[in-house]
Motif scaffolding. Sequence first.
Motif, PDB file in Angstrom:
ATOM      1  N   GLY A 258      -6.496   0.049   8.916  1.00  0.00           N
ATOM      2  CA  GLY A 258      -5.672   0.137   7.711  1.00  0.00           C
ATOM      3  C   GLY A 258      -4.309   0.728   7.991  1.00  0.00           C
ATOM      4  O   GLY A 258      -3.298   0.280   7.429  1.00  0.00           O
ATOM      5  N   HIS A 259      -4.250   1.728   8.876  1.00  0.00           N
ATOM      6  CA  HIS A 259      -2.950   2.320   9.227  1.00  0.00           C
ATOM      7  C   HIS A 259      -2.116   1.377  10.092  1.00  0.00           C
ATOM      8  O   HIS A 259      -0.884   1.384  10.010  1.00  0.00           O
ATOM      9  N   ILE A 260      -2.767   0.582  10.922  1.00  0.00           N
ATOM     10  CA  ILE A 260      -2.014  -0.430  11.672  1.00  0.00           C
ATOM     11  C   ILE A 260      -1.344  -1.387  10.697  1.00  0.00           C
ATOM     12  O   ILE A 260      -0.146  -1.688  10.811  1.00  0.00           O
ATOM     13  N   GLU A 261      -2.115  -1.868   9.728  1.00  0.00           N
ATOM     14  CA  GLU A 261      -1.586  -2.830   8.754  1.00  0.00           C
ATOM     15  C   GLU A 261      -0.471  -2.221   7.913  1.00  0.00           C
ATOM     16  O   GLU A 261       0.595  -2.830   7.743  1.00  0.00           O
ATOM     17  N   SER A 262      -0.678  -1.038   7.369  1.00  0.00           N
ATOM     18  CA  SER A 262       0.331  -0.452   6.488  1.00  0.00           C
ATOM     19  C   SER A 262       1.577  -0.043   7.263  1.00  0.00           C
ATOM     20  O   SER A 262       2.704  -0.166   6.758  1.00  0.00           O
ATOM     21  N   SER A 263       1.417   0.427   8.504  1.00  0.00           N
ATOM     22  CA  SER A 263       2.585   0.750   9.331  1.00  0.00           C
ATOM     23  C   SER A 263       3.378  -0.517   9.643  1.00  0.00           C
ATOM     24  O   SER A 263       4.617  -0.511   9.620  1.00  0.00           O
ATOM     25  N   PHE A 264       2.673  -1.592   9.939  1.00  0.00           N
ATOM     26  CA  PHE A 264       3.336  -2.864  10.207  1.00  0.00           C
ATOM     27  C   PHE A 264       4.101  -3.346   8.978  1.00  0.00           C
ATOM     28  O   PHE A 264       5.265  -3.773   9.071  1.00  0.00           O
ATOM     29  N   GLN A 265       3.485  -3.265   7.820  1.00  0.00           N
ATOM     30  CA  GLN A 265       4.167  -3.723   6.605  1.00  0.00           C
ATOM     31  C   GLN A 265       5.440  -2.921   6.355  1.00  0.00           C
ATOM     32  O   GLN A 265       6.492  -3.492   6.021  1.00  0.00           O
ATOM     33  N   GLY A 266       5.363  -1.613   6.497  1.00  0.00           N
ATOM     34  CA  GLY A 266       6.547  -0.793   6.263  1.00  0.00           C
ATOM     35  C   GLY A 266       7.643  -1.046   7.279  1.00  0.00           C
ATOM     36  O   GLY A 266       8.825  -1.135   6.931  1.00  0.00           O
ATOM     37  N   ALA A 267       7.257  -1.175   8.556  1.00  0.00           N
ATOM     38  CA  ALA A 267       8.256  -1.419   9.600  1.00  0.00           C
ATOM     39  C   ALA A 267       8.876  -2.806   9.457  1.00  0.00           C
ATOM     40  O   ALA A 267      10.088  -2.986   9.649  1.00  0.00           O
ATOM     41  N   LEU A 268       8.068  -3.801   9.127  1.00  0.00           N
ATOM     42  CA  LEU A 268       8.574  -5.166   8.990  1.00  0.00           C
ATOM     43  C   LEU A 268       9.572  -5.270   7.842  1.00  0.00           C
ATOM     44  O   LEU A 268      10.640  -5.895   7.982  1.00  0.00           O
ATOM     45  N   ARG A 269       9.243  -4.657   6.734  1.00  0.00           N
ATOM     46  CA  ARG A 269      10.141  -4.720   5.576  1.00  0.00           C
ATOM     47  C   ARG A 269      11.492  -4.087   5.913  1.00  0.00           C
ATOM     48  O   ARG A 269      12.550  -4.629   5.582  1.00  0.00           O
ATOM     49  N   TYR A 270      11.451  -2.958   6.593  1.00  0.00           N
ATOM     50  CA  TYR A 270      12.682  -2.270   6.965  1.00  0.00           C
ATOM     51  C   TYR A 270      13.473  -3.091   7.978  1.00  0.00           C
ATOM     52  O   TYR A 270      14.700  -3.233   7.877  1.00  0.00           O
ATOM     53  N   ALA A 271      12.777  -3.642   8.976  1.00  0.00           N
ATOM     54  CA  ALA A 271      13.466  -4.378  10.050  1.00  0.00           C
ATOM     55  C   ALA A 271      14.163  -5.626   9.542  1.00  0.00           C
ATOM     56  O   ALA A 271      15.179  -6.057  10.103  1.00  0.00           O
ATOM     57  N   ARG A 272      13.645  -6.216   8.498  1.00  0.00           N
ATOM     58  CA  ARG A 272      14.278  -7.405   7.931  1.00  0.00           C
ATOM     59  C   ARG A 272      15.547  -7.061   7.163  1.00  0.00           C
ATOM     60  O   ARG A 272      16.459  -7.884   7.052  1.00  0.00           O
ATOM     61  N   GLU A 273      15.596  -5.839   6.625  1.00  0.00           N
ATOM     62  CA  GLU A 273      16.710  -5.469   5.750  1.00  0.00           C
ATOM     63  C   GLU A 273      17.777  -4.634   6.445  1.00  0.00           C
ATOM     64  O   GLU A 273      18.952  -4.687   6.058  1.00  0.00           O
ATOM     65  N   ARG A 274      17.416  -3.881   7.443  1.00  0.00           N
ATOM     66  CA  ARG A 274      18.333  -2.950   8.088  1.00  0.00           C
ATOM     67  C   ARG A 274      19.305  -3.690   9.003  1.00  0.00           C
ATOM     68  O   ARG A 274      18.893  -4.384   9.942  1.00  0.00           O
ATOM     69  N   LEU A 275      20.597  -3.549   8.750  1.00  0.00           N
ATOM     70  CA  LEU A 275      21.622  -4.145   9.600  1.00  0.00           C
ATOM     71  C   LEU A 275      22.152  -3.082  10.556  1.00  0.00           C
ATOM     72  O   LEU A 275      22.636  -2.030  10.133  1.00  0.00           O
ATOM     73  N   GLN A 276      22.051  -3.375  11.859  1.00  0.00           N
ATOM     74  CA  GLN A 276      22.501  -2.396  12.846  1.00  0.00           C
ATOM     75  C   GLN A 276      22.686  -3.081  14.200  1.00  0.00           C
ATOM     76  O   GLN A 276      21.802  -3.786  14.674  1.00  0.00           O
ATOM     77  N   MET A 277      23.842  -2.928  14.772  1.00  0.00           N
ATOM     78  CA  MET A 277      24.207  -3.469  16.086  1.00  0.00           C
ATOM     79  C   MET A 277      24.255  -5.003  16.066  1.00  0.00           C
ATOM     80  O   MET A 277      23.613  -5.640  15.238  1.00  0.00           O
TER      81      MET A 277
END
Length: 598
Positions: free
Chosen positions: A305-324
Amino acid sequence: MPEYKAPLRDIQFALNEVLGFEQHYQNLPGAEEATPELVNAIFAEAAKFSEQVISPLNRSGDEQGCQWQDGKVSTPDGFKSAYEQFIEGGWPGLSQQIEYGGQGLPSSLNAVFYEMLCSANHSWSMYPSLTWGAIKTLTAHAPEELKQRYLPKMVEGLWSGTMCLTESHCGSDLGLLRTKASPNTDGTYAISGSKIFISAGEHDLVDNIVHIVLARLPDAPAGVKGISLFVVPKIWVEADGSTAQSNGVSCGSIEHKMGINGNATCVINFDNAQGFLISPPNKGMSCMFTFINESRLGVAQQGHGHIESSFQGALRYARERLQMRAPIRALPEQAADPIIVHPDVRRMLLTQKAFAEGGRLLTYYCAQLMDIAHASADAKQRQRAETELALLTPIAKGFLTEMSMEAASYGVQVLGGHGFIREWGMEQEYRDTRITAIYEGTNGIQALDLLGRKILASKGSVMAPFIEHIQALCKQQHPEQVLPWIKQLSDALELWLELTRELGVSAQQDANAVGAAAYDYLMIAGYTTLAYFWAQSASTAATALSHDSDDADFYQAKLSTARFYFERLLPRTLSLAAGVRSGSENLMTLPAEFFGRD
């Protein structure tokens, strides 16, 4: 803060397209009502409950925590209301026996629901899950009179349950426990002693808590051979099911912890509390393993469950965060690109994704085996399922919880400085999942159980049923693009078997050989096991694409993730094997007094 969304499409893929659950339910006695329509409806409602009721309490529950005062524990705001909705929805009895008020559906349906609860809110999910384990233990070992006394209210969710094992001086070495059970004239026993680390041992969600307790009878043999198992309620329950006076059970304190702060971890004191013996005298440990094995598979799901929820949070951020700016620009008109296009961020996200989707298949397969072991009409099928579970339980618990720490760490890392800040929720995932590698037997204990107690003690026979599945898959016809991964799976299996043979020899020559090799061996078993499920997934996806599926993007993502797993993650077994083969001397030659710098 991560907003959990149940991955229903991937759940359906794992259940039906890879593991064949629709046919499984058709062949399982008593599962006739588990039609595809009903199953889909249950999962849709489970998703709503997890997303809308439980997930929003995850951060607030962590920040507020449980509060102890004068022996009473109050749970965080909203937990009790959520639990009332849990009861109103009929969720406590989903997979419980009809004769005690349950719905009688297969236990694997409850396992899928539990995945959603764990992903949404680990702390809250522990209150019902411990009750499910207590119910299973009473069902397996208690006489019918006691089942009728306790189970209806527990199945309804009005009473909860716990497992009371360890004590302050013994940790996981339960042979040292001191809690006493003295016989009374009425057939009950007076239980006296103190237990620590009792999850959900005291709380305000229910009217009564039913403790499953390990204790010693008078003149019991020393060690684990002198332990018996008792049922001890917080409030005494009469034969007709009515409650009476307090029963000498109290909460002495709660722990202040690194994580899972929304769940009360208690010191529970028994002061001549009345209880009933539910195991044969001095046979309590073997009976308690009903609860322990159930809980170990539950902890594997918590890690997943923590693998899944960590992945969801990281994926959402990575799609939106503009950097470099990426080497190959995704947004050339912008000053920076979304970080998901950067190779190193993709490495972390794909690692999370591979463990989340592979781990889901492993936990669901274990749930399928539990169905068969408990309900199949074929004795040989039941025995085979039990043998596979004996092998896969320590692998699932140990490997998935280790990978959950890696995945949660990546969740923090993908967010960078924001990941280190509480308001984004990723550091809570990291803190909460840390316990999964510790409780229900540390992962070192899981490794010793797998290699020493299971595989070497059985001379490898416990491996046979699952190994046969892997070998059969490798011999089947597969789409051409999958064949290199099938070869890698075959090679990984051969490495696993070679190491097993080598350790069988070295264990006879070196007393420390098993302990020195066990952890790395467990991880090799885990990577190989997930490779089996990823090979199945890849073959299923490639076949669907060859039939011009309307869901081509989904299946192509499966193939891309499988490629990443086989080319980037499975090769870790090679370095782990080198560690196994290095022996015990590099661990044991340094004298203990030389470890420090005093």
